[in-house]
Scaffold this active site. Structure first.
Site, PDB file in Angstrom:
ATOM      1  N   SER A  69     -10.371  -0.068   6.914  1.00 47.43           N
ATOM      2  CA  SER A  69      -9.725   0.077   5.608  1.00 47.43           C
ATOM      3  C   SER A  69      -8.990  -1.159   5.099  1.00 47.43           C
ATOM      4  O   SER A  69      -8.562  -1.186   3.951  1.00 47.43           O
ATOM      5  CB  SER A  69      -8.739   1.249   5.632  1.00 47.43           C
ATOM      6  N   SER A  84      -9.834   2.184   2.693  1.00 52.29           N
ATOM      7  CA  SER A  84      -8.904   2.869   1.824  1.00 52.29           C
ATOM      8  C   SER A  84      -7.891   1.951   1.139  1.00 52.29           C
ATOM      9  O   SER A  84      -7.253   2.358   0.169  1.00 52.29           O
ATOM     10  CB  SER A  84      -8.148   3.926   2.618  1.00 52.29           C
ATOM     11  N   LYS A 127       0.856  -1.203   0.000  1.00 49.35           N
ATOM     12  CA  LYS A 127       0.000   0.000   0.000  1.00 49.35           C
ATOM     13  C   LYS A 127       0.885   1.243   0.000  1.00 49.35           C
ATOM     14  O   LYS A 127       1.883   1.301   0.734  1.00 49.35           O
ATOM     15  CB  LYS A 127      -0.916  -0.022   1.235  1.00 49.35           C
TER      16      LYS A 127
END
Lengths: 492, 95
Positions: free
Chosen positions: A178, A154, A79
Site C-alpha cells: 500500500s 491504499s 495518511k
C-alpha cells in the site's frame, strides 16, 4: 512545485533554515495549490488550513530562535490512518466519519516534535483495504497522470498529493504493497520499512503482523529524511524494534560498487507487462553500469504469496475490526431493538462492501473446522516465503524487480470481480509476509504512465537501499517527471 | 472451493454483520472466488513446516506492572454515540 520553491524536501528545509522564505509562506503556497487542484484529484479527506498555519508560525518562531530540527517548518500530508488528537481520523470509512482520536499516533508525535506542518489527512481505501482508493467512503482519488485512472492504494491519496505537488512529502502505510504500489502508479518514491521500525501506536490496524508505516516522497533522499523523523522505538507498540536510532541518509551519495543485486526470475514471468519488463531491463543495466553486480536468483514460492497473504491479512482484519461495535466510538445505527441488532446493523451500515467481504472471509478462515486448512496452512507458507528470501540473501544484498505487473488501471475496471484486483499485488505481498524492507522508485513510463522499480533488502538494510536508490536517481531523471495537466502553472 | 448461502449467513452471524437476504448469493459468489484464489495453497506440501505467526522471531517484551495511564473517561466518551452520567448507553440486555 513552482519557480518560487524547490520541489525536494532537502532543498525546502535548507531554504527555510537560510531564511529564503518562511514556513508560513511555504504552507500557504501548498494550501493554495490544494484548494486549486484537489477538487479534481480528491487526494485529501480533510485539509487543515488553520492548524497548518498555526504549526507554520510556531516553526518560523523556532527557526528564528535557532531551536529548529532539520525538517522544522516543512509541510507534509498525513495518511488518514494515523490518529491525530485535533483532527478527525476517518480511515476512509463511514464507521469513523465522526471520530476524533483522544491521542496522537506515535508517528504524529514524532512529526510534531520535528516541527513539521500537517497540511491535511489524505484519502485512502477504507481501512487500507484496497489497491485503488476506490473503496474510500469519501470517493475515489484520481491519478494525476490520468484522471480516469486510479492512483493505486491504499495510500493513494498520499501518492497522488505528492505526485501533483500538493505536498512535498507524505506518510503512508503498507500491509501488502500500500505504499509501493501507489508510489509506482503515481511516479513517486515510497519506502516500506522493516516490520517494527515505525511505531504502530495510533496507526489504525488492518492486519497487525503485516502493517508498517513509511515515507512517500519524490526522492530517496527525501525518504531518508522523513524516516529519520518517523522511525524509532516506541514502547507502546509491542512489536516495535528496540534498536538504537540511526541516520537513514548516511549512505546517500556513496558509490555502490560492492552491491550485489539479484533478479528473481519469478518476477519476470508472463504476468509482467512486456514494456514494463523492457524498462526494468534498462534500469538493471544502469545499476550494473554504476558498478553493481547483477545475477539471477530464484524465489520458488513466489506464486503462493498472494494466497497466503489474503488468508493472513483477512483473518487479522476480521479480528481487528471486531472492535467496531457501534457503542464506544464510531457509527451507531438508529432504533436498535436489542444489543445484537445494534452490533449487526451498526457494522453493516458503517463498513463498505470490500471491508465486509474481507471480514466474512477472515471469519471463515478462523472458524472452527477451517482453521488448520486456511490460517495454519497460510502461516506455514509464510515461513516458506520468508525462507526463500533468507536463501536469496545468502548470495546477494538486494533484489530488484517490478513493483506492479502493469501501469495504473482505469477506475472501475475491477469492480465486477474484486479478486482480479488482488492480483495487482503479486510482487509486493511477499515482502510484508517476511517483514522485509522494500522501496519503489520511478524507472520509466509506458504510454505516459509511470512505472515503478522495486528494491527489496535484507532486514534493517533501509539505509543501504536508500543509498542504492539515490545513486540511481542521481543518474536518471524519471523521479523528476511531473504530470503535466495538474502541475501546469504552480503558484507564483 | 465454494461456499453456500447458509455458510455466508453463519459467517455474517459470527462477524455480527447484518446482510440483506438479497445480497447473500452475491457474497457467496465473491467469497467463493476468494477461497478459490487462496485454495492454491493446497498444491504445496507443508508437512513439518513450523507456522510463522509473525515477522520477528522475538519473545513478547514485558514491562513492569505499574500504572501509566490516568482516568481519561471524559476524553474517550466524547467519541461515544450515546452516554449518560459517564456510562455508555446500550439497548436493554437484562429484563
Amino acid at each position: 512545485m513552482s519557480d518560487q520553491f524547490p520541489s525536494s524536501v532537502a532543498q525546502l528545509a535548507a531554504g527555510l533554515r537560510d531564511g529564503e522564505y518562511s514556513s508560513v509562506e511555504l504552507t500557504k503556497a501548498y494550501l493554495t495549490r490544494i484548494s486549486e487542484h484537489d477538487d479534481a484529484l480528491n487526494s485529501f479527506i480533510t485539509v487543515c488550513d488553520e492548524s497548518a498555519l498555526a504549526q507554520a508560525r510556531a516553526a518560523d518562531a523556532a527557526i528564528a530562535a535557532g531551536a529548529a530540527n532539520n525538517l522544522c517548518g516543512v509541510p507534509y500530508a498525513n495518511k488518514d490512518i494515523f490518529c491525530t488528537s485535533d483532527v478527525r481520523t476517518s480511515c476512509g470509512s463511514k464507521m469513523l466519519d465522526n471520530f476524533i482520536a483522544p491521542y496522537d499516533a506515535g508517528v504524529v508525535e514524532r512529526l510534531n516534535a520535528a516541527g513539521m506542518v500537517m497540511l491535511g489527512k489524505t484519502n485512502m481505501d477504507e481501512f487500507a483495504m484496497g489497491s485503488s482508493n476506490e473503496t474510500s467512503f469519501y470517493g475515489r482519488t484520481c491519478n494525476p497522470w490520468d484522471l480516469s485512472r486510479v492512483p493505486g492504494g491504499s495510500s493513494g491519496g498520499s501518492a497522488a498529493a505528492v505526485a501533483a505537488s500538493l505536498a512535498p512529502i507524505a506518510t503512508g502505510t503498507d500491509t501488502g504493497g500500500s505504499i509501493r504500489q501507489p508510489a509506482a502508479f503515481c511516479g513517486i518514491s515510497g519506502l516500506k520499512p522493516t516490520y517494527g521500525r515505525v511505531s504502530r501506536y495510533g496507526m489504525i490496524a488492518f492486519a497487525s503482523s503485516l502493517d508498517q508505516g513509511g515515507p512517500m516522497g519524490r526522492t530517496a533522499e527525501d525518504l531518508a529524511l522523513l524516516m529519520n523523523v518517523i522511525a524509532g522505538f516506541d514502547e507502546r507498540d509491542s512489536t516495535s524494534l528496540e534498536m538504537p536510532d540511526e541516520d537513514f541518509g548516511r549512505l546517500l551519495n556513496k558509490p555502490i560498487e560492492n552491491a550485489r543485486i539479484g533478479v528473481p526470475s519469478e518476477y519476470f514471468g508472463p504476468d509482467l507487462d512486456a514494456e514494463i519488463g523492457a524498462l526494468l531491463e534498462r534500469a538493471i543495466a544502469e545499476f550494473e553500469k554504476l558498478g553493481a553486480t547483477i545475477c539471477e536468483v530464484s524465489l520458488p514460492n513466489s506464486q503462493l504469496a498472494i494466497p497466503a497473504y489474503y488468508v493472513i491479512a483477512l483473518a487479522e482484519c476480521s479480528s481487528n475490526l471486531s472492535r467496531y461495535d457501534g457503542i464506544r466510538f464510531g457509527h451507531q445505527c438508529e432504533n436498535a431493538v436489542d444489543l445484537t441488532d445494534l452490533y449487526e446493523r451498526s457494522r453493516a451500515e458503517g463498513f463498505g462492501e470490500e471491508v465486509k467481504r474481507r471480514i466474512l472471509v477472515g471469519t471463515y478462515a478462523l472458524s472452527s473446522g477451517y482453521y488448520d486448512a486456511y490460517y495454519r496452512k497460510a502461516q506455514q507458507i509464510r515461513r516458506l516465503i520468508k525462507q526463500d528470501f533468507v536463501n536469496a540473501f545468502d548470495d546477494v544484498d538486494f533484489l530488484i524487480g517490478p513493483t506492479t505487473p502493469d501501469v495504473a488501471f482505469t477506475a472501475g475496471c475491477h469492480s465486477s470481480d474484486p479478486v482480479t484486483m488482488y492480483l495487482s499485488d503479486i510482487y509486493t505481498t511477499a515482502v510484508n509476509l517476511a517483514g522485509l524492507p522494500a522501496l519503489s522508485i520511478p524507472a520509466g513510463q509506458v504510454s505516459g504512465l509511470p512505472v515503478g522499480l522495486q528494491l527489496i533488502g535484507n532486514y534493517f538494510s533501509e539505509a543501504a537501499m536508500l543509498g542504492l536508490a539515490d545513486r540511481y536517481q542521481k543518474n536518471s531523471s524519471w523521479h523528476l517527471s511531473h504530470p503535466s495537466e495538474i502541475c501546469a502553472g504552480g503558484p507564483s | 472451493m465454494s461456499i453456500s448461502d447458509d455458510e455466508v449467513r453463519a459467517m455474517a452471524k459470527l462477524a455480527r454483520l447484518a446482510i440483506e437476504e438479497s445480497d447473500i448469493p452475491i457474497y457467496a459468489e465473491q467469497v467463493s472466488h476468494i477461497l478459490e484464489l487462496v485454495g492454491q495453497m493446497n498444491d504445496v506440501d507443508t508437512t513439518d513446516v513450523e507456522p510463522m505467526a509473525h515477522p520477528q522471531d522475538l519473545v513478547a517484551r514485558l514491562r513492569p506492572d505499574r500504572v501509566t495511564e490516568s482516568d481519561n473517561r471524559d476524553a474517550f466518551q466524547r467519541n461515544a454515540p450515546r452516554t449518560e452520567d459517564g456510562l455508555y448507553l446500550v439497548p436493554q440486555v437484562i429484563e
